[in-house]
Design a protein around this motif. Sequence first.
Motif, PDB file in Angstrom:
ATOM      1  N   GLU A 172       1.005  -1.349  -0.084  1.00  0.00           N
ATOM      2  CA  GLU A 172      -0.159   0.080   0.080  1.00  0.00           C
ATOM      3  C   GLU A 172       0.784   1.334   0.026  1.00  0.00           C
ATOM      4  OE1 GLU A 172      -3.640   2.294   0.150  1.00  0.00           O
ATOM      5  OE2 GLU A 172      -3.208   0.062   0.157  1.00  0.00           O
ATOM      6  N   ASN A 173       0.682   2.174  -1.119  1.00  0.00           N
ATOM      7  CA  ASN A 173       1.335   3.479  -1.174  1.00  0.00           C
ATOM      8  C   ASN A 173       2.798   3.366  -1.441  1.00  0.00           C
ATOM      9  OD1 ASN A 173       0.765   6.022  -1.334  1.00  0.00           O
ATOM     10  ND2 ASN A 173       1.254   6.506   0.789  1.00  0.00           N
ATOM     11  N   GLU A 174       3.326   2.197  -1.808  1.00  0.00           N
ATOM     12  CA  GLU A 174       4.536   1.997  -2.006  1.00  0.00           C
ATOM     13  C   GLU A 174       4.822   2.712  -3.449  1.00  0.00           C
ATOM     14  OE1 GLU A 174       7.947  -1.421  -2.245  1.00  0.00           O
ATOM     15  OE2 GLU A 174       5.843  -2.039  -2.340  1.00  0.00           O
ATOM     16  N   MET A 175       6.282   3.362  -3.437  1.00  0.00           N
ATOM     17  CA  MET A 175       6.856   3.700  -4.720  1.00  0.00           C
ATOM     18  C   MET A 175       7.622   2.600  -5.399  1.00  0.00           C
ATOM     19  SD  MET A 175       7.582   7.816  -4.258  1.00  0.00           S
ATOM     20  CE  MET A 175       8.304   7.582  -2.650  1.00  0.00           C
ATOM     21  N   LEU A 176       7.677   2.253  -6.622  1.00  0.00           N
ATOM     22  CA  LEU A 176       8.517   1.132  -7.052  1.00  0.00           C
ATOM     23  C   LEU A 176       9.309   1.986  -8.046  1.00  0.00           C
ATOM     24  CD1 LEU A 176       8.863  -2.038  -7.665  1.00  0.00           C
ATOM     25  CD2 LEU A 176       7.481  -1.386  -9.684  1.00  0.00           C
ATOM     26  N   HIS A 177      10.815   1.494  -7.882  1.00  0.00           N
ATOM     27  CA  HIS A 177      11.732   1.935  -9.040  1.00  0.00           C
ATOM     28  C   HIS A 177      12.304   0.629  -9.456  1.00  0.00           C
ATOM     29  CE1 HIS A 177      11.853   6.082  -7.646  1.00  0.00           C
ATOM     30  NE2 HIS A 177      11.555   5.560  -6.396  1.00  0.00           N
ATOM     31  N   SER A 178      12.097   0.583 -10.570  1.00  0.00           N
ATOM     32  CA  SER A 178      12.282  -0.933 -11.366  1.00  0.00           C
ATOM     33  C   SER A 178      13.871  -1.002 -11.608  1.00  0.00           C
ATOM     34  CB  SER A 178      11.495  -1.010 -12.801  1.00  0.00           C
ATOM     35  OG  SER A 178      11.733  -1.982 -13.726  1.00  0.00           O
ATOM     36  N   SER A 179      14.449  -2.086 -11.644  1.00  0.00           N
ATOM     37  CA  SER A 179      15.776  -2.419 -11.893  1.00  0.00           C
ATOM     38  C   SER A 179      16.000  -2.570 -13.271  1.00  0.00           C
ATOM     39  CB  SER A 179      16.448  -3.411 -11.008  1.00  0.00           C
ATOM     40  OG  SER A 179      15.703  -4.581 -11.460  1.00  0.00           O
ATOM     41  N   LYS A 180      14.946  -2.922 -14.142  1.00  0.00           N
ATOM     42  CA  LYS A 180      15.033  -3.102 -15.463  1.00  0.00           C
ATOM     43  C   LYS A 180      14.342  -2.237 -16.363  1.00  0.00           C
ATOM     44  CE  LYS A 180      14.379  -8.329 -14.508  1.00  0.00           C
ATOM     45  NZ  LYS A 180      13.704  -9.348 -14.702  1.00  0.00           N
ATOM     46  N   ALA A 181      13.595  -1.195 -16.074  1.00  0.00           N
ATOM     47  CA  ALA A 181      13.039  -0.297 -17.043  1.00  0.00           C
ATOM     48  C   ALA A 181      13.999   0.832 -17.047  1.00  0.00           C
ATOM     49  CB  ALA A 181      11.784   0.158 -16.322  1.00  0.00           C
ATOM     50  N   PRO A 182      13.622   1.588 -18.105  1.00  0.00           N
ATOM     51  CA  PRO A 182      14.615   2.856 -18.383  1.00  0.00           C
ATOM     52  C   PRO A 182      14.495   3.679 -16.910  1.00  0.00           C
ATOM     53  CG  PRO A 182      12.862   2.972 -19.834  1.00  0.00           C
ATOM     54  CD  PRO A 182      12.956   1.585 -19.116  1.00  0.00           C
ATOM     55  N   GLU A 183      15.579   4.368 -16.662  1.00  0.00           N
ATOM     56  CA  GLU A 183      15.610   5.360 -15.523  1.00  0.00           C
ATOM     57  C   GLU A 183      14.736   6.782 -15.829  1.00  0.00           C
ATOM     58  OE1 GLU A 183      18.263   4.289 -17.294  1.00  0.00           O
ATOM     59  OE2 GLU A 183      19.829   3.281 -15.590  1.00  0.00           O
ATOM     60  N   PRO A 184      13.965   6.974 -14.935  1.00  0.00           N
ATOM     61  CA  PRO A 184      13.036   8.270 -15.069  1.00  0.00           C
ATOM     62  C   PRO A 184      13.790   9.237 -15.586  1.00  0.00           C
ATOM     63  CG  PRO A 184      12.475   7.144 -13.055  1.00  0.00           C
ATOM     64  CD  PRO A 184      13.412   6.310 -13.500  1.00  0.00           C
ATOM     65  N   VAL A 185      13.369  10.364 -16.272  1.00  0.00           N
ATOM     66  CA  VAL A 185      13.894  11.354 -16.661  1.00  0.00           C
ATOM     67  C   VAL A 185      13.976  12.857 -15.690  1.00  0.00           C
ATOM     68  CG1 VAL A 185      14.093  10.859 -19.164  1.00  0.00           C
ATOM     69  CG2 VAL A 185      12.334  12.022 -18.243  1.00  0.00           C
ATOM     70  N   GLY A 186      13.311  12.576 -14.553  1.00  0.00           N
ATOM     71  CA  GLY A 186      12.963  13.118 -13.541  1.00  0.00           C
ATOM     72  C   GLY A 186      12.737  12.589 -12.196  1.00  0.00           C
ATOM     73  N   LEU A 187      12.297  13.639 -11.035  1.00  0.00           N
ATOM     74  CA  LEU A 187      12.197  12.882  -9.925  1.00  0.00           C
ATOM     75  C   LEU A 187      10.534  12.213  -9.791  1.00  0.00           C
ATOM     76  CD1 LEU A 187      13.297  12.620  -7.000  1.00  0.00           C
ATOM     77  CD2 LEU A 187      12.455  15.015  -6.584  1.00  0.00           C
ATOM     78  N   TYR A 188      10.542  11.037 -10.147  1.00  0.00           N
ATOM     79  CA  TYR A 188       9.250  10.454 -10.107  1.00  0.00           C
ATOM     80  C   TYR A 188       9.582   8.708 -10.003  1.00  0.00           C
ATOM     81  CZ  TYR A 188       9.678  10.090 -14.945  1.00  0.00           C
ATOM     82  OH  TYR A 188      10.094   9.951 -16.478  1.00  0.00           O
TER      83      TYR A 188
END
Length: 147
Positions: free
Chosen positions: A4-20
């Motif tokens: 619940e309400n967790e933010m996910l940062h993928s190790s395989k998808a391209p890095e975000p181009v901003g703070l999200y």
Amino acid sequence: MATENEMLHSSKAPEPVGLYPHARRAGNLLFLSGVGPRQRGSNQVPGVELDEAGNITAYDIEKQCHAVFQNVRYILEEAGVSWNSLVDVTVFLTNMKDDFATYNRIYAEYFSENQPCRTTVEVSSLPTPIAIELKCIAAVGEKQTQR
């Protein structure tokens, strides 16, 4: 699975181009930030040719479609959510006139079983030299049924 309400940062998808984050769970929904076809660890975009100034001189929408769908799959899988849990997809194309038919054909291949709601819009440009970006919402924590 994303809690619940967790933010996910993928190790395989391209890095975000901003703070999200790549995705964020809210209740029984997983919201994906805009996902493009870039490859993780580089600025490479499948099928894109750039001039010296970084302007797009040619691109292959088919390669970009396959890459963006793969990147969405990476994020979903790392969140513990299946492809068939997608309930809404918003698609941004930079050239609706030339690219819609190809994109629509490839989209149908990926969504032959699960058919989320979909909106497709044309935009004048996207933040990196890409021709397609997806914004997705998936249902989590419930059994998905098809009718």
